[in-house]
Write a protein that holds these residues in place. Structure first.
Motif, PDB file in Angstrom:
ATOM      1  N   GLN A  14       0.843  -1.218  -0.036  1.00  0.00           N
ATOM      2  CA  GLN A  14      -0.024   0.211   0.017  1.00  0.00           C
ATOM      3  C   GLN A  14       0.826   1.109   0.010  1.00  0.00           C
ATOM      4  OE1 GLN A  14      -3.065   0.124   2.901  1.00  0.00           O
ATOM      5  NE2 GLN A  14      -3.834  -1.976   2.244  1.00  0.00           N
ATOM      6  N   ALA A  15       0.705   2.272  -1.068  1.00  0.00           N
ATOM      7  CA  ALA A  15       1.435   3.259  -1.039  1.00  0.00           C
ATOM      8  C   ALA A  15       0.507   4.256  -0.682  1.00  0.00           C
ATOM      9  CB  ALA A  15       1.965   3.663  -2.317  1.00  0.00           C
ATOM     10  N   LEU A  16       0.508   4.691   0.686  1.00  0.00           N
ATOM     11  CA  LEU A  16      -0.537   5.470   1.421  1.00  0.00           C
ATOM     12  C   LEU A  16      -0.249   6.932   1.361  1.00  0.00           C
ATOM     13  CD1 LEU A  16      -1.740   3.264   4.287  1.00  0.00           C
ATOM     14  CD2 LEU A  16      -2.924   3.487   2.144  1.00  0.00           C
ATOM     15  N   VAL A  17      -0.945   7.687   0.799  1.00  0.00           N
ATOM     16  CA  VAL A  17      -0.954   9.196   1.026  1.00  0.00           C
ATOM     17  C   VAL A  17      -1.626   9.556   2.206  1.00  0.00           C
ATOM     18  CG1 VAL A  17      -1.377  11.327  -0.234  1.00  0.00           C
ATOM     19  CG2 VAL A  17      -0.337   9.432  -1.479  1.00  0.00           C
ATOM     20  N   THR A  18      -3.107   9.223   2.131  1.00  0.00           N
ATOM     21  CA  THR A  18      -4.045   9.348   3.070  1.00  0.00           C
ATOM     22  C   THR A  18      -3.762   9.323   4.488  1.00  0.00           C
ATOM     23  OG1 THR A  18      -5.803   8.727   1.507  1.00  0.00           O
ATOM     24  CG2 THR A  18      -6.448   8.888   3.767  1.00  0.00           C
ATOM     25  N   GLY A  19      -2.824   8.093   4.945  1.00  0.00           N
ATOM     26  CA  GLY A  19      -2.417   8.038   6.112  1.00  0.00           C
ATOM     27  C   GLY A  19      -1.394   8.963   6.848  1.00  0.00           C
ATOM     28  N   GLN A  20      -0.591   9.489   5.976  1.00  0.00           N
ATOM     29  CA  GLN A  20       0.449  10.318   6.445  1.00  0.00           C
ATOM     30  C   GLN A  20       0.151  11.472   7.076  1.00  0.00           C
ATOM     31  OE1 GLN A  20       3.049   8.446   6.214  1.00  0.00           O
ATOM     32  NE2 GLN A  20       1.970   7.159   4.749  1.00  0.00           N
ATOM     33  N   PRO A  21       1.100  11.924   8.180  1.00  0.00           N
ATOM     34  CA  PRO A  21       0.626  13.493   8.669  1.00  0.00           C
ATOM     35  C   PRO A  21       0.913  14.357   7.641  1.00  0.00           C
ATOM     36  CG  PRO A  21       2.629  12.136   9.689  1.00  0.00           C
ATOM     37  CD  PRO A  21       2.038  11.115   8.707  1.00  0.00           C
ATOM     38  N   PRO A  22       0.467  15.555   7.896  1.00  0.00           N
ATOM     39  CA  PRO A  22       0.681  16.659   7.061  1.00  0.00           C
ATOM     40  C   PRO A  22       2.324  16.969   7.551  1.00  0.00           C
ATOM     41  CG  PRO A  22      -1.207  17.369   8.502  1.00  0.00           C
ATOM     42  CD  PRO A  22      -0.751  16.041   9.002  1.00  0.00           C
TER      43      PRO A  22
ATOM     44  N   TRP B 211       5.731   5.994  -8.535  1.00  0.00           N
ATOM     45  CA  TRP B 211       5.322   4.895  -8.519  1.00  0.00           C
ATOM     46  C   TRP B 211       4.501   4.775  -9.977  1.00  0.00           C
ATOM     47  CZ3 TRP B 211       6.995   0.796  -6.818  1.00  0.00           C
ATOM     48  CH2 TRP B 211       7.287   0.555  -5.429  1.00  0.00           C
ATOM     49  N   LEU B 212       3.401   5.777 -10.198  1.00  0.00           N
ATOM     50  CA  LEU B 212       2.887   5.601 -11.480  1.00  0.00           C
ATOM     51  C   LEU B 212       3.889   5.636 -12.787  1.00  0.00           C
ATOM     52  CD1 LEU B 212      -0.042   7.942 -10.485  1.00  0.00           C
ATOM     53  CD2 LEU B 212      -0.049   5.670 -10.826  1.00  0.00           C
TER      54      LEU B 212
ATOM     55  N   SER C 281       5.208   3.706   0.917  1.00  0.00           N
ATOM     56  CA  SER C 281       4.605   4.913   0.843  1.00  0.00           C
ATOM     57  C   SER C 281       5.207   6.154   0.397  1.00  0.00           C
ATOM     58  CB  SER C 281       3.643   5.338   1.707  1.00  0.00           C
ATOM     59  OG  SER C 281       2.878   3.919   2.200  1.00  0.00           O
ATOM     60  N   VAL C 282       6.552   6.110   1.027  1.00  0.00           N
ATOM     61  CA  VAL C 282       7.530   7.387   1.053  1.00  0.00           C
ATOM     62  C   VAL C 282       8.823   6.899   0.569  1.00  0.00           C
ATOM     63  CG1 VAL C 282       6.117   8.503   2.945  1.00  0.00           C
ATOM     64  CG2 VAL C 282       8.284   7.248   3.341  1.00  0.00           C
ATOM     65  N   GLY C 283       9.319   5.840   0.258  1.00  0.00           N
ATOM     66  CA  GLY C 283      10.590   5.370  -0.029  1.00  0.00           C
ATOM     67  C   GLY C 283      11.001   6.055  -1.392  1.00  0.00           C
ATOM     68  N   LEU C 284      10.311   6.118  -2.430  1.00  0.00           N
ATOM     69  CA  LEU C 284      10.790   6.802  -3.634  1.00  0.00           C
ATOM     70  C   LEU C 284      11.102   8.290  -3.503  1.00  0.00           C
ATOM     71  CD1 LEU C 284       8.544   4.608  -6.296  1.00  0.00           C
ATOM     72  CD2 LEU C 284      10.893   4.585  -6.144  1.00  0.00           C
ATOM     73  N   GLY C 285      10.144   8.680  -2.696  1.00  0.00           N
ATOM     74  CA  GLY C 285      10.463  10.297  -2.700  1.00  0.00           C
ATOM     75  C   GLY C 285      11.608  10.690  -1.831  1.00  0.00           C
ATOM     76  N   LEU C 286      11.863   9.607  -0.666  1.00  0.00           N
ATOM     77  CA  LEU C 286      13.011   9.964  -0.056  1.00  0.00           C
ATOM     78  C   LEU C 286      14.288   9.798  -0.687  1.00  0.00           C
ATOM     79  CD1 LEU C 286      14.164  10.426   2.749  1.00  0.00           C
ATOM     80  CD2 LEU C 286      14.060   7.963   3.224  1.00  0.00           C
ATOM     81  N   GLY C 287      14.324   8.806  -1.800  1.00  0.00           N
ATOM     82  CA  GLY C 287      15.562   8.509  -2.674  1.00  0.00           C
ATOM     83  C   GLY C 287      15.861   9.775  -3.515  1.00  0.00           C
ATOM     84  N   GLU C 288      14.712  10.287  -3.923  1.00  0.00           N
ATOM     85  CA  GLU C 288      14.798  11.479  -4.732  1.00  0.00           C
ATOM     86  C   GLU C 288      15.507  12.560  -4.049  1.00  0.00           C
ATOM     87  OE1 GLU C 288      14.189  12.708  -7.955  1.00  0.00           O
ATOM     88  OE2 GLU C 288      14.174  10.591  -8.300  1.00  0.00           O
ATOM     89  N   ARG C 289      15.081  12.776  -2.635  1.00  0.00           N
ATOM     90  CA  ARG C 289      15.568  13.972  -1.899  1.00  0.00           C
ATOM     91  C   ARG C 289      16.985  13.901  -1.332  1.00  0.00           C
ATOM     92  NH1 ARG C 289      10.020  16.170   1.195  1.00  0.00           N
ATOM     93  NH2 ARG C 289       8.920  15.893  -0.593  1.00  0.00           N
ATOM     94  N   VAL C 290      17.148  12.610  -0.941  1.00  0.00           N
ATOM     95  CA  VAL C 290      18.741  12.134  -0.835  1.00  0.00           C
ATOM     96  C   VAL C 290      19.664  12.432  -1.908  1.00  0.00           C
ATOM     97  CG1 VAL C 290      20.187  10.369   0.215  1.00  0.00           C
ATOM     98  CG2 VAL C 290      18.055  10.656   1.082  1.00  0.00           C
TER      99      VAL C 290
END
Ligand SMILES: Cc1cc2nc3c(=O)[nH]c(=O)nc-3n(C[C@H](O)[C@H](O)[C@H](O)COP(=O)(O)OP(=O)(O)OC[C@H]3O[C@@H](n4cnc5c(N)ncnc54)[C@H](O)[C@@H]3O)c2cc1C
Length: 390
Positions: free
Chosen positions: A53-61, A75-76, A363-372
């Motif tokens: 599950q690549a959850l956006v809804t569950g993540q805190p602001p 992912w898309l 849910s957040v790994g791909l974005g984290l890789g980009e930013r690192v």
């Protein structure tokens, strides 16, 4: 920057789990020569044992919501190129009680619009219309429309194949014994790398044991099931219940979530004791992945507790209104209890450790890789869960 020496790469990544692949992809996109080192013959860690599950809804602001939205786009993008299936219909989170419904209502009022969550609350006729009335016995459903779902045991190997096809060199069955100052000592020999990014999951002892030891990290160990339904159920959404509202940061700090937590403890102490919240992910083969429980400790106990599996089955049968037959049982382990939901630690000028400390790496790994990778190349501040720079 690229070099032609096979033992000298621009970026060496340790670990071929979600995080390692995310960092490898980010480096590849920037035209760098990348090698990934993985001690097992194929990824078998947390990244293939999960719900996908690549959850956006569950993540805190804040940082985590931003990372999840960024990861969704990645992912898309990758599912098209690496040819793995992704469900785009969003998740359904069912409120089974007044206390669960109260959390969803509070979330809609105080958080959803203000922070840009793509959600709607289905009640009354809209709830009754879902799946031909199957979910009428619930009080409401939160439909998170931005959430994706993958079948990780297929998506992760597909990602490896895609990265290989794009020139990333994979060294499987290869343990990295030491890393630092642009050198890697591995069971396949010595390598040099301008940058080494260590994504070693919950292995805190092979590399940088002293630095990781100082962080007092733990592991989280979860029980999981794969099951089929006795009568056909063409479920196309991943399903959660209000139990997840006490677990995911989008909801868990709301006052109504504290009341729900107290109710769970009073009425269903075994659910509280085992840290159970129900997640159900439909596979592409009309089966369901079901879990999960949470045990936190220094090590993961090897023994599965049948009480936990029985609670999963009862919760799923009630939530979906079907009878189940279990096909497969397994444990998953992920890194937990860090200084925040993730950490990115600079070891020396060439070496960085990037770790998740909670169960949301898909849910957040791909974005984290980009930013690192961006931060390393641009020589800017490394991502920090406490600092929202976007
Ligand atoms: C049961 C379960 C359900 C989950 N469900 C979800 C979900 O639905 N959605 C979500 O977002 N997240 C979920 N998660 C969390 C998510 O799976 C993890 O956050 C993510 O997979 C972590 O990725 P990773 O690459 O850090 O770890 P891993 O996938 O464990 O990969 C680390 C890799 O590093 C390798 N390695 C370590 N040290 C070395 C070394 N020295 N040399 C060579 N190789 C090394 C290991 O062999 C391993 O393959 C779940 C986790 C579990 C366990």
């Amino acid at each position: 920057m690229s070099t032609t020496n096979k033992d000298h790469v621009d970026v060496a990544v340790v670990g071929a789990g979600m995080l390692g692949l995310a960092h490898a992809f980010a480096a590849l996109k920037r035209g760098l020569r990348v090698a990934v080192f993985e001690r097992t013959s194929t990824p078998i860690g947390a990244s293939i044992r999960n719900f996908g599950q690549a959850l956006v809804t569950g993540q805190p602001p804040g940082v985590m919501l931003g990372l999840a939205k960024q990861s969704r786009e990645l992912w898309l993008h990758l599912s098209q190129r690496a040819n793995f299936s992704v469900r785009e219909g969003g998740v359904l989170l069912f409120a089974r009680s007044a206390a669960e419904q109260a959390v969803l209502e509070e979330f809609m009022i105080v958080r959803a619009r203000q922070h840009g969550y793509d959600v709607s609350l289905l009640e009354g006729e809209q709830l009754a219309a879902l799946y031909g009335g199957r979910f009428r016995h619930h009080r409401a459903a939160l439909h998170g429309t931005a959430d994706l779902q993958l079948y990780s045991r297929e998506a992760i190997p597909a990602l490896v194949c895609y990265l290989q096809s794009q020139g990333v060199q994979f060294y499987f069955n290869t343990l990295v014994k030491e890393a630092g100052d642009g050198q890697l000592s591995t069971t396949a020999g010595e390598f040099r790398a301008e940058r080494t990014i260590v994504c070693s999951g919950h292995d805190y002892q092979t590399l940088f044991a002293e630095q990781l030891g100082a962080m007092n990290l733990k592991v989280c160990r979860l029980q999981m099931l794969r099951a089929k339904t006795r009568e056909p159920l063409a479920l196309t959404h991943p399903v959660l219940t209000g139990l997840s509202c006490t677990h995911y940061g989008a909801f868990s700090d709301l006052p109504s979530a504290a009341a729900l937590d107290a109710e769970i403890e009073a009425n269903t102490p075994a659910i509280k004791r085992h840290g159970i919240h129900l997640l159900v992910s439909p596979t592409p083969y009309q089966e369901l992945i079901i879990g999960d429980s949470h045990y936190y400790g220094v090590d993961a106990p090897p023994f599965n507790n049948e009480e936990i599996d029985q609670i999963f089955i009862d919760l799923t049968e009630h939530t979906l209104g079907v009878k189940l037959d279990v096909l497969e049982r397994w444990q998953g382990v992920y890194g937990s209890k860090g200084p925040g939901p993730f950490s990115v630690t600079r070891i020396d000028d060439h070496t960085t450790v990037s770790l998740m400390h909670t169960g949301i790496g898909m849910s957040v790994g791909l974005g984290l890789g980009e930013r690192v990778v961006s931060a390393l190349l641009d020589n800017t501040a490394l991502p920090d869960p406490a600092v929202d720079t976007q």
